[in-house]
Design an enzyme around this catalytic site. Structure first.
Site, short mmCIF file in Angstrom:
data_model
loop_
_atom_site.label_atom_id
_atom_site.label_comp_id
_atom_site.label_asym_id
_atom_site.label_seq_id
_atom_site.Cartn_x
_atom_site.Cartn_y
_atom_site.Cartn_z
N HIS A 62 38.24 41.51 18.43
CA HIS A 62 38.65 42.49 19.44
C HIS A 62 39.59 43.48 18.73
CE1 HIS A 62 40.90 44.02 22.94
NE2 HIS A 62 39.93 43.56 23.70
N CYS B 137 35.72 46.70 23.36
CA CYS B 137 36.83 46.76 22.38
C CYS B 137 36.46 45.99 21.11
CB CYS B 137 38.13 46.22 22.96
SG CYS B 137 38.64 47.06 24.45
N GLN C 86 40.41 34.26 24.40
CA GLN C 86 39.21 33.78 25.10
C GLN C 86 39.03 32.27 24.97
OE1 GLN C 86 37.62 35.63 27.12
NE2 GLN C 86 38.04 37.71 26.43
N LYS D 194 44.02 36.25 31.80
CA LYS D 194 42.66 35.73 31.62
C LYS D 194 42.57 34.26 32.01
CE LYS D 194 41.79 38.77 27.65
NZ LYS D 194 40.91 39.86 28.10
N ASP E 225 43.54 34.35 17.42
CA ASP E 225 43.49 35.08 18.67
C ASP E 225 42.79 34.17 19.68
OD1 ASP E 225 42.76 36.58 20.83
OD2 ASP E 225 42.03 38.30 19.69
N1 7TS Z 1 41.58 39.30 21.97
C1 7TS Z 1 40.44 38.97 22.60
C2 7TS Z 1 39.48 38.01 21.95
C3 7TS Z 1 40.18 39.52 23.85
O1 7TS Z 1 39.05 39.19 24.49
C4 7TS Z 1 41.10 40.42 24.43
C5 7TS Z 1 40.85 41.09 25.75
C6 7TS Z 1 42.28 40.69 23.74
C7 7TS Z 1 42.47 40.12 22.50
C8 7TS Z 1 43.33 41.57 24.29
O2 7TS Z 1 43.93 40.99 25.40
P1 7TS Z 1 45.05 41.80 26.21
O3 7TS Z 1 45.41 40.89 27.32
O4 7TS Z 1 46.15 42.06 25.26
O5 7TS Z 1 44.40 43.07 26.67
N2 7TS Z 1 39.50 41.23 26.07
C9 7TS Z 1 38.97 42.05 26.99
C10 7TS Z 1 37.61 42.14 27.22
O6 7TS Z 1 36.76 41.48 26.63
N3 7TS Z 1 37.39 43.06 28.18
O7 7TS Z 1 38.57 43.56 28.56
C11 7TS Z 1 39.58 42.94 27.83
#
Ligand code: 7TS
Length: 416
Positions: free
Chosen positions: A128, A370, A208, A231, A205
């Site tokens: 990501h 992303c 997920q 999430k 990371d």
């Molecule tokens: N890393 C992964 C693997 C992610 O899926 C996401 C967000 C992030 C980092 C960033 O998370 P945040 O909470 O800091 O925004 N993924 C997604 C997605 O797949 N669609 O919208 C956000």
């Protein structure tokens, strides 16, 4: 091939759905975008309301009753999260805004102090942007080089190359546990062990993975682990950085301000111990408390059960969607992934598909997710993605299937 969804035996989710106010009513949304942000459990909303209604106040400073209560609830949430990911100590859990901020914290605080111009940072092509751009910025600041583990056509990491990619120059390996696009569950334990054998530090990371699978930070032996509350049935605005104690204790502050200091003089200051050193300013108090309750909720159901449920849904989704003419599904077989299915329908832009699905009450994400380097690997600009969680049903998959056929009828004919 005809697929009968009764062949599959999903967990009973009717009761779980009652815990999520958004699914109340006669025509609930088929919410298939939990990888972007999950829905919030009622117990989380109640815990946050409880704070605002009964003991709202700032933390770590009040000498009156409700401030002590708020401090205790905030620190209790930290304990719960530490237990949830099997951290040795609660002080290894730093509250941030989200995964992105957790990774940026490491890139600035640890990265600026430990990465130099001859060093290499090893990433993967499936990251990501949150786990890519902070390292690009660090490489720009320091002159370090970024290297990448490639992705196979099947959507797995090309680990045959790992021995060549890991050298004494590799100072950091930053990898996703589960791909937000393909759902691939990466063998992070093996990669971490290999990285440690050349002396590299490892950041996982877990945005997920922590919401969907049991994750044990000590067993993984990673140095840092980052994830987001929103999430995992929790609120937006709160995330977590886990770190090994000796690393966190050596790291300089990221943001400066109140709460993170020991003593302040005109010209200089000394800093608080971890985790306070990394929590400058008033944090997201209600959200942290809410996240603690989200953890309680997920623990009660069990992450093994959540994962098993998602596996059944994703098995069914693969079989069902494979029946559609002109579909391309990206990523590995269901058994090797979490609850995500990414696809394209020939001749239909994924944004148009998502628009038609929306008219049938089905919410999916369409775009680059992303993860533009991964899109480039597959030679596409965008895909459609359905992502599942503990509250999704086989019927949600049927609605996705029906909506995809509707989109083909409406759009393929017009465009074709
Ligand atoms: N890393 C992964 C693997 C992610 O899926 C996401 C967000 C992030 C980092 C960033 O998370 P945040 O909470 O800091 O925004 N993924 C997604 C997605 O797949 N669609 O919208 C956000």
């Amino acid at each position: 091939m005809h697929v009968d969804r009764n062949e599959f035996h999903p967990l009973e989710v009717d009761r779980i759905r009652e815990d999520f106010p958004i699914f109340a009513g006669d025509s609930p949304i088929a919410y298939l975008d939990s990888a972007a942000s999950s829905q919030t459990a009622r117990c989380v909303l109640e815990a946050m309301d409880g704070y605002y209604e009964s003991y709202r106040s700032n933390i770590h400073r009040g000498i009156y009753h409700i401030s002590e209560e708020a401090t205790a609830a905030y620190e209790d949430a930290r304990q719960k999260i530490a237990r949830f990911i099997s951290a040795r100590r609660a002080s290894q859990v730093v509250f941030t805004r989200n995964t992105t901020e957790s990774i940026n914290l490491v890139a600035h605080s640890w990265g600026n102090a430990n990465i130099g111009r001859d060093d290499e940072i090893l990433l993967t092509v499936m990251e990501h942007h949150s786990n890519l751009v902070p390292w690009q910025l660090l490489a720009e600041r320091t002159g370090a080089t970024l290297r990448f583990i490639e992705v196979t056509d099947e959507g797995l990491l090309q680990l045959d190359d790992l021995d060549q990619l890991l050298t004494e120059r590799t100072k950091l390996v930053a990898i996703t546990h589960v791909s937000n696009v393909l759902g691939t569950i990466n063998p992070v334990w093996e990669i971490t062990a290999a990285a440690h054998s050349v002396g590299a530090t490892v950041l996982i990371d877990a945005a997920q993975s922590v919401p969907h699978l049991p994750v044990d930070a000590q067993a993984l032996d990673c140095d840092f682990l980052a994830f987001s509350g929103h999430k995992m049935c929790g609120p937006t605005g709160v995330g977590v950085l886990y770190g090994k104690r000796e690393l966190l204790e050596e790291m300089p502050p990221f943001l400066g301000g109140g709460s993170m200091i020991r003593a302040v003089q005109r010209e200089r200051s000394t800093y608080a111990d971890v985790p306070a050193r990394f929590e400058a300013g008033t944090p997201a108090i209600a959200e942290a408390i809410g996240l603690g309750h989200a953890v309680d909720y997920l623990e009660k159901i069990g992450l093994d059960a959540v994962h098993a449920h998602e596996q059944q849904i994703i098995d069914y989704a693969h079989q069902k969607l494979s029946e559609i003419d002109g579909i391309t599904i990206y990523g590995p077989k269901p058994r090797m992934k979490a609850g995500v299915i990414t696809f394209n329908l020939e001749g239909i832009h994924p944004h148009d598909l998502a628009g038609v699905l929306d008219t049938t009450g089905v919410a999916v994400r369409a775009g680059h997710h992303c993860a533009q380097p991964l899109m480039q690997h597959y030679g596409v600009i965008a895909t459609a993605r359905a992502s599942f969680y503990l509250y999704n049903t086989m019927e949600d998959v049927d609605r996705l299937y029906d909506g995809a056929l509707k989109a083909q009828n409406l759009l393929a004919r017009r465009q074709g």
